[in-house]
Design a protein around this motif. Structure first.
Motif, PDB file in Angstrom:
ATOM      1  N   TRP A   1       0.820  -1.218   0.000  1.00  0.00           N
ATOM      2  CA  TRP A   1       0.000   0.000   0.000  1.00  0.00           C
ATOM      3  C   TRP A   1       0.849   1.262   0.000  1.00  0.00           C
ATOM      4  O   TRP A   1       0.456   2.280  -0.567  1.00  0.00           O
ATOM      5  N   ASN A   2       2.012   1.216   0.634  1.00  0.00           N
ATOM      6  CA  ASN A   2       2.916   2.357   0.587  1.00  0.00           C
ATOM      7  C   ASN A   2       3.327   2.658  -0.856  1.00  0.00           C
ATOM      8  O   ASN A   2       3.280   3.810  -1.294  1.00  0.00           O
ATOM      9  N   ASP A   3       3.709   1.630  -1.596  1.00  0.00           N
ATOM     10  CA  ASP A   3       4.118   1.839  -2.989  1.00  0.00           C
ATOM     11  C   ASP A   3       2.952   2.291  -3.862  1.00  0.00           C
ATOM     12  O   ASP A   3       3.117   3.148  -4.724  1.00  0.00           O
ATOM     13  N   ILE A   4       1.771   1.738  -3.648  1.00  0.00           N
ATOM     14  CA  ILE A   4       0.615   2.118  -4.464  1.00  0.00           C
ATOM     15  C   ILE A   4       0.238   3.577  -4.215  1.00  0.00           C
ATOM     16  O   ILE A   4       0.042   4.351  -5.164  1.00  0.00           O
ATOM     17  N   ILE A   5       0.159   3.972  -2.958  1.00  0.00           N
ATOM     18  CA  ILE A   5      -0.234   5.355  -2.641  1.00  0.00           C
ATOM     19  C   ILE A   5       0.830   6.341  -3.124  1.00  0.00           C
ATOM     20  O   ILE A   5       0.509   7.365  -3.737  1.00  0.00           O
ATOM     21  N   LEU A   6       2.105   6.045  -2.871  1.00  0.00           N
ATOM     22  CA  LEU A   6       3.163   6.940  -3.345  1.00  0.00           C
ATOM     23  C   LEU A   6       3.231   6.981  -4.870  1.00  0.00           C
ATOM     24  O   LEU A   6       3.484   8.035  -5.455  1.00  0.00           O
ATOM     25  N   GLY A   7       2.984   5.860  -5.514  1.00  0.00           N
ATOM     26  CA  GLY A   7       2.974   5.840  -6.976  1.00  0.00           C
ATOM     27  C   GLY A   7       1.880   6.709  -7.551  1.00  0.00           C
ATOM     28  O   GLY A   7       2.095   7.442  -8.526  1.00  0.00           O
ATOM     29  N   ILE A   8       0.696   6.663  -6.938  1.00  0.00           N
ATOM     30  CA  ILE A   8      -0.405   7.518  -7.392  1.00  0.00           C
ATOM     31  C   ILE A   8      -0.038   8.986  -7.193  1.00  0.00           C
ATOM     32  O   ILE A   8      -0.247   9.813  -8.086  1.00  0.00           O
ATOM     33  N   LEU A   9       0.512   9.324  -6.032  1.00  0.00           N
ATOM     34  CA  LEU A   9       0.882  10.713  -5.763  1.00  0.00           C
ATOM     35  C   LEU A   9       1.977  11.213  -6.706  1.00  0.00           C
ATOM     36  O   LEU A   9       1.911  12.336  -7.207  1.00  0.00           O
ATOM     37  N   VAL A  10       2.977  10.386  -6.973  1.00  0.00           N
ATOM     38  CA  VAL A  10       4.064  10.783  -7.871  1.00  0.00           C
ATOM     39  C   VAL A  10       3.547  10.967  -9.291  1.00  0.00           C
ATOM     40  O   VAL A  10       3.857  11.959  -9.959  1.00  0.00           O
ATOM     41  N   ALA A  11       2.717  10.039  -9.765  1.00  0.00           N
ATOM     42  CA  ALA A  11       2.208  10.135 -11.134  1.00  0.00           C
ATOM     43  C   ALA A  11       1.309  11.355 -11.302  1.00  0.00           C
ATOM     44  O   ALA A  11       1.446  12.102 -12.277  1.00  0.00           O
ATOM     45  N   ILE A  12       0.411  11.577 -10.362  1.00  0.00           N
ATOM     46  CA  ILE A  12      -0.488  12.730 -10.458  1.00  0.00           C
ATOM     47  C   ILE A  12       0.293  14.031 -10.325  1.00  0.00           C
ATOM     48  O   ILE A  12       0.067  14.985 -11.072  1.00  0.00           O
ATOM     49  N   GLY A  13       1.225  14.095  -9.378  1.00  0.00           N
ATOM     50  CA  GLY A  13       2.029  15.297  -9.212  1.00  0.00           C
ATOM     51  C   GLY A  13       2.860  15.613 -10.444  1.00  0.00           C
ATOM     52  O   GLY A  13       2.950  16.770 -10.868  1.00  0.00           O
ATOM     53  N   SER A  14       3.444  14.611 -11.049  1.00  0.00           N
ATOM     54  CA  SER A  14       4.227  14.829 -12.265  1.00  0.00           C
ATOM     55  C   SER A  14       3.341  15.270 -13.415  1.00  0.00           C
ATOM     56  O   SER A  14       3.709  16.160 -14.182  1.00  0.00           O
TER      57      SER A  14
END
Length: 64
Positions: free
Chosen positions: A32-45
């Protein structure tokens, strides 16, 4: 968007799929850490790239 602006989106997607590809999806906290951070990184980028693209296309009115 700069030349490598799409890399943040790719890294975000990698973080989302990494637990399943690398086989640690049974470690719930890490998954879940990787999924949530991945969503945040992709949306932020994406938002940063869209903002830069919008500023470059519509800018120029302040030089009158």
């Amino acid at each position: 968007m700069n030349r490598y602006g799409w890399l943040g989106i790719v890294f975000g997607i990698w973080l989302i799929i990494a637990p399943f590809v690398l086989g640690y999806s049974n470690v719930v906290n890490a998954m879940w850490n990787d999924i949530i951070l991945g969503i945040l990184v992709a949306i932020g980028s994406y938002l940063t790239n869209a903002e830069l693209r919008g500023a470059r296309v519509g800018g120029g009115g302040e030089n009158k």
